[in-house]
Design a protein around this motif. Structure first.
Motif, PDB file in Angstrom:
ATOM      1  N   VAL A 101      11.558  57.565  21.281  1.00 52.64           N
ATOM      2  CA  VAL A 101      12.351  56.524  21.932  1.00 52.64           C
ATOM      3  C   VAL A 101      13.191  57.143  23.049  1.00 52.64           C
ATOM      4  CG1 VAL A 101      14.334  54.979  21.572  1.00 52.64           C
ATOM      5  CG2 VAL A 101      12.385  54.909  20.003  1.00 52.64           C
ATOM      6  N   GLY A 102      13.783  58.281  22.777  1.00 52.56           N
ATOM      7  CA  GLY A 102      14.596  58.963  23.778  1.00 52.56           C
ATOM      8  C   GLY A 102      13.811  59.309  25.024  1.00 52.56           C
ATOM      9  N   VAL A 103      12.598  59.784  24.837  1.00 50.45           N
ATOM     10  CA  VAL A 103      11.746  60.116  25.983  1.00 50.45           C
ATOM     11  C   VAL A 103      11.443  58.859  26.803  1.00 50.45           C
ATOM     12  CG1 VAL A 103       9.451  60.931  26.668  1.00 50.45           C
ATOM     13  CG2 VAL A 103      10.748  62.163  24.905  1.00 50.45           C
ATOM     14  N   VAL A 104      11.092  57.774  26.118  1.00 53.08           N
ATOM     15  CA  VAL A 104      10.793  56.518  26.818  1.00 53.08           C
ATOM     16  C   VAL A 104      12.018  56.044  27.599  1.00 53.08           C
ATOM     17  CG1 VAL A 104      10.214  54.078  26.501  1.00 53.08           C
ATOM     18  CG2 VAL A 104       8.971  55.829  25.224  1.00 53.08           C
ATOM     19  N   GLU A 105      13.194  56.151  27.009  1.00 56.86           N
ATOM     20  CA  GLU A 105      14.406  55.700  27.685  1.00 56.86           C
ATOM     21  C   GLU A 105      14.713  56.534  28.927  1.00 56.86           C
ATOM     22  OE1 GLU A 105      16.676  53.581  23.938  1.00 56.86           O
ATOM     23  OE2 GLU A 105      17.098  55.699  24.348  1.00 56.86           O
ATOM     24  N   VAL A 106      14.526  57.830  28.842  1.00 52.69           N
ATOM     25  CA  VAL A 106      14.742  58.682  30.018  1.00 52.69           C
ATOM     26  C   VAL A 106      13.746  58.307  31.110  1.00 52.69           C
ATOM     27  CG1 VAL A 106      14.598  61.045  30.895  1.00 52.69           C
ATOM     28  CG2 VAL A 106      15.812  60.580  28.750  1.00 52.69           C
ATOM     29  N   VAL A 107      12.502  58.121  30.751  1.00 58.99           N
ATOM     30  CA  VAL A 107      11.482  57.727  31.726  1.00 58.99           C
ATOM     31  C   VAL A 107      11.836  56.373  32.352  1.00 58.99           C
ATOM     32  CG1 VAL A 107       9.060  57.019  31.968  1.00 58.99           C
ATOM     33  CG2 VAL A 107       9.633  59.109  30.718  1.00 58.99           C
ATOM     34  N   ALA A 108      12.314  55.434  31.543  1.00 60.37           N
ATOM     35  CA  ALA A 108      12.689  54.112  32.059  1.00 60.37           C
ATOM     36  C   ALA A 108      13.831  54.226  33.064  1.00 60.37           C
ATOM     37  CB  ALA A 108      13.069  53.186  30.910  1.00 60.37           C
ATOM     38  N   GLY A 109      14.817  55.050  32.767  1.00 58.28           N
ATOM     39  CA  GLY A 109      15.927  55.245  33.698  1.00 58.28           C
ATOM     40  C   GLY A 109      15.466  55.857  35.009  1.00 58.28           C
ATOM     41  N   ILE A 110      14.579  56.816  34.927  1.00 57.20           N
ATOM     42  CA  ILE A 110      14.036  57.436  36.143  1.00 57.20           C
ATOM     43  C   ILE A 110      13.212  56.417  36.929  1.00 57.20           C
ATOM     44  CG2 ILE A 110      12.420  59.186  37.000  1.00 57.20           C
ATOM     45  CD1 ILE A 110      13.414  60.964  34.609  1.00 57.20           C
ATOM     46  N   ALA A 111      12.462  55.579  36.216  1.00 50.55           N
ATOM     47  CA  ALA A 111      11.663  54.539  36.881  1.00 50.55           C
ATOM     48  C   ALA A 111      12.558  53.566  37.648  1.00 50.55           C
ATOM     49  CB  ALA A 111      10.807  53.793  35.860  1.00 50.55           C
ATOM     50  N   VAL A 112      13.696  53.208  37.071  1.00 53.85           N
ATOM     51  CA  VAL A 112      14.631  52.322  37.772  1.00 53.85           C
ATOM     52  C   VAL A 112      15.151  53.006  39.031  1.00 53.85           C
ATOM     53  CG1 VAL A 112      16.883  51.188  37.655  1.00 53.85           C
ATOM     54  CG2 VAL A 112      15.298  50.990  35.731  1.00 53.85           C
ATOM     55  N   ALA A 113      15.459  54.280  38.938  1.00 52.11           N
ATOM     56  CA  ALA A 113      15.971  55.009  40.097  1.00 52.11           C
ATOM     57  C   ALA A 113      14.939  55.075  41.221  1.00 52.11           C
ATOM     58  CB  ALA A 113      16.395  56.424  39.689  1.00 52.11           C
ATOM     59  N   LEU A 114      13.683  55.309  40.870  1.00 54.36           N
ATOM     60  CA  LEU A 114      12.647  55.520  41.881  1.00 54.36           C
ATOM     61  C   LEU A 114      11.962  54.238  42.348  1.00 54.36           C
ATOM     62  CD1 LEU A 114      10.950  58.707  40.384  1.00 54.36           C
ATOM     63  CD2 LEU A 114      12.693  58.569  42.187  1.00 54.36           C
ATOM     64  N   ALA A 115      11.761  53.301  41.444  1.00 51.72           N
ATOM     65  CA  ALA A 115      11.047  52.056  41.762  1.00 51.72           C
ATOM     66  C   ALA A 115      11.696  50.908  40.988  1.00 51.72           C
ATOM     67  CB  ALA A 115       9.576  52.181  41.400  1.00 51.72           C
ATOM     68  N   PRO A 116      12.855  50.441  41.442  1.00 55.35           N
ATOM     69  CA  PRO A 116      13.604  49.455  40.657  1.00 55.35           C
ATOM     70  C   PRO A 116      12.850  48.150  40.396  1.00 55.35           C
ATOM     71  CG  PRO A 116      14.581  49.735  42.838  1.00 55.35           C
ATOM     72  CD  PRO A 116      13.551  50.811  42.672  1.00 55.35           C
ATOM     73  N   ARG A 117      11.934  47.769  41.261  1.00 49.20           N
ATOM     74  CA  ARG A 117      11.170  46.535  41.011  1.00 49.20           C
ATOM     75  C   ARG A 117      10.411  46.628  39.702  1.00 49.20           C
ATOM     76  NH1 ARG A 117       7.140  45.620  45.529  1.00 49.20           N
ATOM     77  NH2 ARG A 117       7.147  47.886  45.551  1.00 49.20           N
ATOM     78  N   TYR A 118       9.839  47.779  39.449  1.00 45.83           N
ATOM     79  CA  TYR A 118       9.026  47.943  38.246  1.00 45.83           C
ATOM     80  C   TYR A 118       9.824  48.557  37.100  1.00 45.83           C
ATOM     81  CZ  TYR A 118       5.666  47.050  41.865  1.00 45.83           C
ATOM     82  OH  TYR A 118       4.994  46.470  42.910  1.00 45.83           O
ATOM     83  N   GLY A 119      10.726  49.453  37.420  1.00 46.31           N
ATOM     84  CA  GLY A 119      11.552  50.070  36.388  1.00 46.31           C
ATOM     85  C   GLY A 119      12.411  49.056  35.669  1.00 46.31           C
ATOM     86  N   ALA A 120      12.945  48.085  36.402  1.00 43.73           N
ATOM     87  CA  ALA A 120      13.785  47.057  35.772  1.00 43.73           C
ATOM     88  C   ALA A 120      12.974  46.210  34.802  1.00 43.73           C
ATOM     89  CB  ALA A 120      14.433  46.180  36.839  1.00 43.73           C
ATOM     90  N   VAL A 121      11.730  45.912  35.156  1.00 38.30           N
ATOM     91  CA  VAL A 121      10.863  45.145  34.248  1.00 38.30           C
ATOM     92  C   VAL A 121      10.538  45.988  33.017  1.00 38.30           C
ATOM     93  CG1 VAL A 121       8.613  44.017  34.014  1.00 38.30           C
ATOM     94  CG2 VAL A 121       9.940  43.732  36.123  1.00 38.30           C
ATOM     95  N   LEU A 122      10.313  47.276  33.211  1.00 44.52           N
ATOM     96  CA  LEU A 122      10.081  48.183  32.079  1.00 44.52           C
ATOM     97  C   LEU A 122      11.288  48.189  31.138  1.00 44.52           C
ATOM     98  CD1 LEU A 122       8.524  50.446  30.599  1.00 44.52           C
ATOM     99  CD2 LEU A 122       9.565  52.062  32.218  1.00 44.52           C
ATOM    100  N   VAL A 123      12.493  48.286  31.706  1.00 39.27           N
ATOM    101  CA  VAL A 123      13.711  48.280  30.885  1.00 39.27           C
ATOM    102  C   VAL A 123      13.849  46.948  30.152  1.00 39.27           C
ATOM    103  CG1 VAL A 123      16.238  48.307  30.973  1.00 39.27           C
ATOM    104  CG2 VAL A 123      14.931  50.040  32.205  1.00 39.27           C
ATOM    105  N   ALA A 124      13.576  45.841  30.834  1.00 42.15           N
ATOM    106  CA  ALA A 124      13.666  44.524  30.189  1.00 42.15           C
ATOM    107  C   ALA A 124      12.693  44.433  29.017  1.00 42.15           C
ATOM    108  CB  ALA A 124      13.399  43.413  31.201  1.00 42.15           C
ATOM    109  N   GLY A 125      11.479  44.906  29.208  1.00 39.86           N
ATOM    110  CA  GLY A 125      10.506  44.897  28.112  1.00 39.86           C
ATOM    111  C   GLY A 125      10.938  45.778  26.956  1.00 39.86           C
ATOM    112  N   TRP A 126      11.488  46.933  27.283  1.00 36.81           N
ATOM    113  CA  TRP A 126      11.986  47.852  26.260  1.00 36.81           C
ATOM    114  C   TRP A 126      13.118  47.202  25.470  1.00 36.81           C
ATOM    115  CZ3 TRP A 126       9.981  51.706  23.916  1.00 36.81           C
ATOM    116  CH2 TRP A 126      10.761  52.577  23.178  1.00 36.81           C
ATOM    117  N   LEU A 127      14.021  46.528  26.157  1.00 33.26           N
ATOM    118  CA  LEU A 127      15.125  45.843  25.489  1.00 33.26           C
ATOM    119  C   LEU A 127      14.604  44.715  24.601  1.00 33.26           C
ATOM    120  CD1 LEU A 127      17.658  45.843  28.434  1.00 33.26           C
ATOM    121  CD2 LEU A 127      18.059  46.865  26.174  1.00 33.26           C
TER     122      LEU A 127
END
Length: 138
Positions: free
Chosen positions: A70-96
């Protein structure tokens, strides 16, 4: 030559959207990375208590191993938001959404699930703002 004053109301709205985007992008970069790293450091809480037994039965290894994943996925999700917020935000929403499902099926931690629902909506707002910014730049 006739010049017109810029529409101050739309300019103000655009500035507000830019500020909201920056705030949401910042928090959805930092928070997942911080919480993900804490799965390894275990400074904030005993994360394993939040893992539903049925999920623990599905994943290989122990609950601790699951929390490290879970920790690895969360770090990756945070990096995804930083680099590509359009897709990273959707990833975070799905994770939540997955976290909410986990908590609700435990029959506990409804307060945390409700908080995470608010975060899910905020992540979707970030995605909407990011898609609007991308369209405007194109």
């Amino acid at each position: 030559m006739v010049t017109t004053a810029p529409n101050t109301q739309s300019t103000r709205a655009s500035l507000g959207a830019d500020r909201a985007f920056l705030l949401l992008r910042t928090v959805f970069t930092i928070a997942p990375i911080a919480f993900g790293l804490d799965k390894f450091a275990e400074l904030l809480t005993d994360w394993e208590q939040y893992l539903a037994p049925w999920i623990n039965d599905l994943v290989p290894g122990s609950a601790h191993d699951a929390m490290l994943a879970v920790g690895v996925v969360e770090v990756v999700a945070g990096i995804a938001v930083a680099l590509a917020p359009r897709y990273g935000a959707v990833l975070v929403a799905g994770w939540l959404a997955g976290i909410i499902l986990n908590l609700v099926t435990m029959g506990e931690y409804y307060d945390v699930a409700l908080r995470d629902f608010g975060l899910l909506i905020a992540a979707l707002a970030l995605a909407a703002l990011a898609f609007d910014r991308h369209k405007a730049a194109a």
